[in-house]
Design a protein around this motif. Structure first.
Motif, PDB file in Angstrom:
ATOM      1  N   GLU A   6      75.967  58.052  84.056  1.00 43.70           N
ATOM      2  CA  GLU A   6      76.898  59.107  84.437  1.00 43.70           C
ATOM      3  C   GLU A   6      77.254  59.003  85.917  1.00 43.70           C
ATOM      4  O   GLU A   6      77.376  60.012  86.595  1.00 43.70           O
ATOM      5  N   LEU A   7      77.401  57.785  86.386  1.00 45.48           N
ATOM      6  CA  LEU A   7      77.750  57.635  87.796  1.00 45.48           C
ATOM      7  C   LEU A   7      79.262  57.721  87.957  1.00 45.48           C
ATOM      8  O   LEU A   7      79.980  56.753  87.809  1.00 45.48           O
ATOM      9  N   THR A   8      79.712  58.919  88.192  1.00 46.87           N
ATOM     10  CA  THR A   8      81.139  59.112  88.416  1.00 46.87           C
ATOM     11  C   THR A   8      81.314  60.085  89.557  1.00 46.87           C
ATOM     12  O   THR A   8      80.439  60.894  89.841  1.00 46.87           O
ATOM     13  N   GLY A   9      82.437  60.014  90.213  1.00 43.80           N
ATOM     14  CA  GLY A   9      82.716  60.940  91.285  1.00 43.80           C
ATOM     15  C   GLY A   9      82.057  60.516  92.579  1.00 43.80           C
ATOM     16  O   GLY A   9      81.027  59.854  92.589  1.00 43.80           O
ATOM     17  N   ARG A  10      82.674  60.909  93.683  1.00 43.49           N
ATOM     18  CA  ARG A  10      82.184  60.475  94.988  1.00 43.49           C
ATOM     19  C   ARG A  10      80.814  61.047  95.314  1.00 43.49           C
ATOM     20  O   ARG A  10      79.993  60.378  95.920  1.00 43.49           O
ATOM     21  N   GLN A  15      75.176  59.971  96.402  1.00 46.76           N
ATOM     22  CA  GLN A  15      73.782  60.193  96.041  1.00 46.76           C
ATOM     23  C   GLN A  15      73.084  58.878  95.695  1.00 46.76           C
ATOM     24  O   GLN A  15      71.952  58.638  96.086  1.00 46.76           O
ATOM     25  N   ARG A  16      73.792  58.017  94.962  1.00 47.89           N
ATOM     26  CA  ARG A  16      73.194  56.731  94.573  1.00 47.89           C
ATOM     27  C   ARG A  16      72.879  55.891  95.801  1.00 47.89           C
ATOM     28  O   ARG A  16      71.820  55.271  95.888  1.00 47.89           O
ATOM     29  N   LEU A  17      73.796  55.878  96.752  1.00 49.50           N
ATOM     30  CA  LEU A  17      73.565  55.104  97.978  1.00 49.50           C
ATOM     31  C   LEU A  17      72.339  55.640  98.708  1.00 49.50           C
ATOM     32  O   LEU A  17      71.486  54.880  99.163  1.00 49.50           O
ATOM     33  N   ARG A  18      72.234  56.959  98.796  1.00 56.38           N
ATOM     34  CA  ARG A  18      71.085  57.570  99.496  1.00 56.38           C
ATOM     35  C   ARG A  18      69.789  57.289  98.749  1.00 56.38           C
ATOM     36  O   ARG A  18      68.763  57.015  99.361  1.00 56.38           O
ATOM     37  N   ASP A  19      69.854  57.343  97.416  1.00 55.04           N
ATOM     38  CA  ASP A  19      68.651  57.119  96.608  1.00 55.04           C
ATOM     39  C   ASP A  19      68.016  55.765  96.891  1.00 55.04           C
ATOM     40  O   ASP A  19      66.805  55.608  96.827  1.00 55.04           O
ATOM     41  N   VAL A  20      68.857  54.756  97.142  1.00 54.50           N
ATOM     42  CA  VAL A  20      68.303  53.418  97.370  1.00 54.50           C
ATOM     43  C   VAL A  20      68.146  53.129  98.866  1.00 54.50           C
ATOM     44  O   VAL A  20      67.812  52.013  99.260  1.00 54.50           O
ATOM     45  N   GLY A  21      68.401  54.135  99.692  1.00 50.87           N
ATOM     46  CA  GLY A  21      68.157  53.980 101.124  1.00 50.87           C
ATOM     47  C   GLY A  21      69.244  53.250 101.880  1.00 50.87           C
ATOM     48  O   GLY A  21      69.003  52.721 102.961  1.00 50.87           O
ATOM     49  N   ARG A  28      81.327  51.066 101.908  1.00 50.19           N
ATOM     50  CA  ARG A  28      80.349  51.063 100.810  1.00 50.19           C
ATOM     51  C   ARG A  28      80.735  52.080  99.751  1.00 50.19           C
ATOM     52  O   ARG A  28      80.661  51.827  98.549  1.00 50.19           O
ATOM     53  N   LEU A  29      81.150  53.250 100.223  1.00 52.47           N
ATOM     54  CA  LEU A  29      81.531  54.330  99.311  1.00 52.47           C
ATOM     55  C   LEU A  29      82.714  53.903  98.440  1.00 52.47           C
ATOM     56  O   LEU A  29      82.711  54.096  97.231  1.00 52.47           O
ATOM     57  N   GLU A  30      83.714  53.293  99.077  1.00 53.99           N
ATOM     58  CA  GLU A  30      84.903  52.886  98.317  1.00 53.99           C
ATOM     59  C   GLU A  30      84.570  51.799  97.299  1.00 53.99           C
ATOM     60  O   GLU A  30      84.994  51.849  96.148  1.00 53.99           O
ATOM     61  N   VAL A  31      83.815  50.798  97.745  1.00 55.18           N
ATOM     62  CA  VAL A  31      83.501  49.670  96.861  1.00 55.18           C
ATOM     63  C   VAL A  31      82.682  50.147  95.667  1.00 55.18           C
ATOM     64  O   VAL A  31      82.954  49.785  94.518  1.00 55.18           O
ATOM     65  N   LEU A  32      81.714  51.009  95.923  1.00 53.18           N
ATOM     66  CA  LEU A  32      80.880  51.493  94.826  1.00 53.18           C
ATOM     67  C   LEU A  32      81.679  52.432  93.912  1.00 53.18           C
ATOM     68  O   LEU A  32      81.470  52.452  92.700  1.00 53.18           O
ATOM     69  N   THR A  33      82.607  53.174  94.489  1.00 53.92           N
ATOM     70  CA  THR A  33      83.454  54.052  93.677  1.00 53.92           C
ATOM     71  C   THR A  33      84.334  53.234  92.737  1.00 53.92           C
ATOM     72  O   THR A  33      84.531  53.599  91.578  1.00 53.92           O
ATOM     73  N   VAL A  34      84.856  52.120  93.241  1.00 52.02           N
ATOM     74  CA  VAL A  34      85.669  51.233  92.393  1.00 52.02           C
ATOM     75  C   VAL A  34      84.834  50.760  91.208  1.00 52.02           C
ATOM     76  O   VAL A  34      85.279  50.801  90.059  1.00 52.02           O
ATOM     77  N   LEU A  35      83.594  50.346  91.477  1.00 55.40           N
ATOM     78  CA  LEU A  35      82.739  49.854  90.400  1.00 55.40           C
ATOM     79  C   LEU A  35      82.297  50.977  89.471  1.00 55.40           C
ATOM     80  O   LEU A  35      82.144  50.772  88.266  1.00 55.40           O
ATOM     81  N   ALA A  36      82.122  52.172  90.034  1.00 52.19           N
ATOM     82  CA  ALA A  36      81.653  53.301  89.225  1.00 52.19           C
ATOM     83  C   ALA A  36      82.696  53.721  88.194  1.00 52.19           C
ATOM     84  O   ALA A  36      82.367  54.361  87.203  1.00 52.19           O
ATOM     85  N   ALA A  37      83.955  53.341  88.437  1.00 53.33           N
ATOM     86  CA  ALA A  37      85.004  53.661  87.470  1.00 53.33           C
ATOM     87  C   ALA A  37      84.831  52.860  86.188  1.00 53.33           C
ATOM     88  O   ALA A  37      85.468  53.151  85.176  1.00 53.33           O
ATOM     89  N   GLY A  38      83.972  51.848  86.235  1.00 52.18           N
ATOM     90  CA  GLY A  38      83.643  51.110  85.018  1.00 52.18           C
ATOM     91  C   GLY A  38      84.258  49.728  84.967  1.00 52.18           C
ATOM     92  O   GLY A  38      85.148  49.391  85.750  1.00 52.18           O
ATOM     93  N   GLY A  39      83.752  48.934  84.067  1.00 53.48           N
ATOM     94  CA  GLY A  39      84.281  47.589  83.869  1.00 53.48           C
ATOM     95  C   GLY A  39      83.553  46.532  84.666  1.00 53.48           C
ATOM     96  O   GLY A  39      82.602  46.822  85.402  1.00 53.48           O
ATOM     97  N   LEU A  74      71.673  48.612  92.408  1.00 56.54           N
ATOM     98  CA  LEU A  74      72.814  49.477  92.091  1.00 56.54           C
ATOM     99  C   LEU A  74      73.850  48.767  91.236  1.00 56.54           C
ATOM    100  O   LEU A  74      74.535  49.373  90.431  1.00 56.54           O
ATOM    101  N   VAL A  75      73.962  47.464  91.480  1.00 54.57           N
ATOM    102  CA  VAL A  75      75.039  46.689  90.869  1.00 54.57           C
ATOM    103  C   VAL A  75      74.446  45.436  90.232  1.00 54.57           C
ATOM    104  O   VAL A  75      73.463  44.879  90.724  1.00 54.57           O
ATOM    105  N   SER A  76      75.016  45.023  89.118  1.00 51.00           N
ATOM    106  CA  SER A  76      74.595  43.791  88.455  1.00 51.00           C
ATOM    107  C   SER A  76      75.742  42.782  88.466  1.00 51.00           C
ATOM    108  O   SER A  76      76.909  43.159  88.459  1.00 51.00           O
ATOM    109  N   LYS A  77      75.332  41.507  88.463  1.00 52.34           N
ATOM    110  CA  LYS A  77      76.304  40.426  88.523  1.00 52.34           C
ATOM    111  C   LYS A  77      76.282  39.673  87.201  1.00 52.34           C
ATOM    112  O   LYS A  77      75.229  39.496  86.597  1.00 52.34           O
ATOM    113  N   PHE A  78      77.448  39.244  86.756  1.00 50.41           N
ATOM    114  CA  PHE A  78      77.528  38.431  85.547  1.00 50.41           C
ATOM    115  C   PHE A  78      78.299  37.161  85.891  1.00 50.41           C
ATOM    116  O   PHE A  78      79.454  37.223  86.335  1.00 50.41           O
ATOM    117  N   ASP A  79      77.646  36.016  85.719  1.00 50.48           N
ATOM    118  CA  ASP A  79      78.279  34.743  86.061  1.00 50.48           C
ATOM    119  C   ASP A  79      79.152  34.246  84.925  1.00 50.48           C
ATOM    120  O   ASP A  79      78.745  34.252  83.763  1.00 50.48           O
TER     121      ASP A  79
END
Ligand SMILES: [Zn+2]
Ligand SMILES: [Zn+2]
Length: 146
Positions: A6-10, A15-21, A28-39, A74-79
């Motif tokens: 349920e990672l949606t919204g700024r 919160q996710r960024l703070r959780d991982v320190g 960072r906020l923008e890039v993670l928001t783009v990814l949080a939109a899915g896909g 926070l993020v996973s990579k797929f080759d």
């Protein structure tokens, strides 16, 4: 790997960024928001979308951020063979389907099998993944019928 649901919204992204320190910065906020939109997005797609809001952003900076996001789970990579890797928000364990024509990646709700008994003597297997390869619906529609 951190499970992010349920990672949606700024607010959630902050919160996710703070959780991982990780310090919350505009990029960072923008890039993670783009990814949080899915896909599953490659660096170029992430950079292009995030740049629309930030004004300036280099793909090199995005690479760096993604590396930190991966390190913190926070993020996973797929080759993708022969194509740039794609990134996604980490979530529940899943497998992937890869279109061999356009490189589209989709999640598959499945579990990877364990190696058959005795197949890997002396190994300590830690992870496994399945990639289903084929034609996505769009490429199937365009493929010439034999
Ligand atoms: Zn395709
Ligand atoms: Zn995925």
């Amino acid at each position: 790997m951190a499970v992010v649901e349920e990672l949606t919204g700024r607010e959630a992204v902050i919160q996710r960024l703070r959780d991982v320190g990780l310090r919350v910065t505009g990029p960072r906020l923008e890039v993670l928001t783009v990814l949080a939109a899915g896909g599953h997005l490659d660096v170029e797609a992430i950079t292009t979308t995030a740049r629309e809001r930030l004004g300036t952003l280099t793909s090199q900076a995005v690479y760096e951020m993604l590396r930190h996001f991966q390190e913190t789970g926070l993020v996973s990579k797929f080759d993708r063979p022969g194509l740039p890797a794609v990134f996604e928000i980490s979530g529940p364990v899943h497998q992937h389907a890869l279109c061999v024509v356009c490189g589209r990646v989709e999640n598959v709700d499945a579990t990877a099998p364990k190696p058959p008994r005795g197949a890997l003597p002396a190994w300590q297997v830690e992870d496994a993944e399945i990639v289903f390869k084929g034609l996505c619906p769009g490429c199937r529609a365009e493929a010439p019928t034999a």
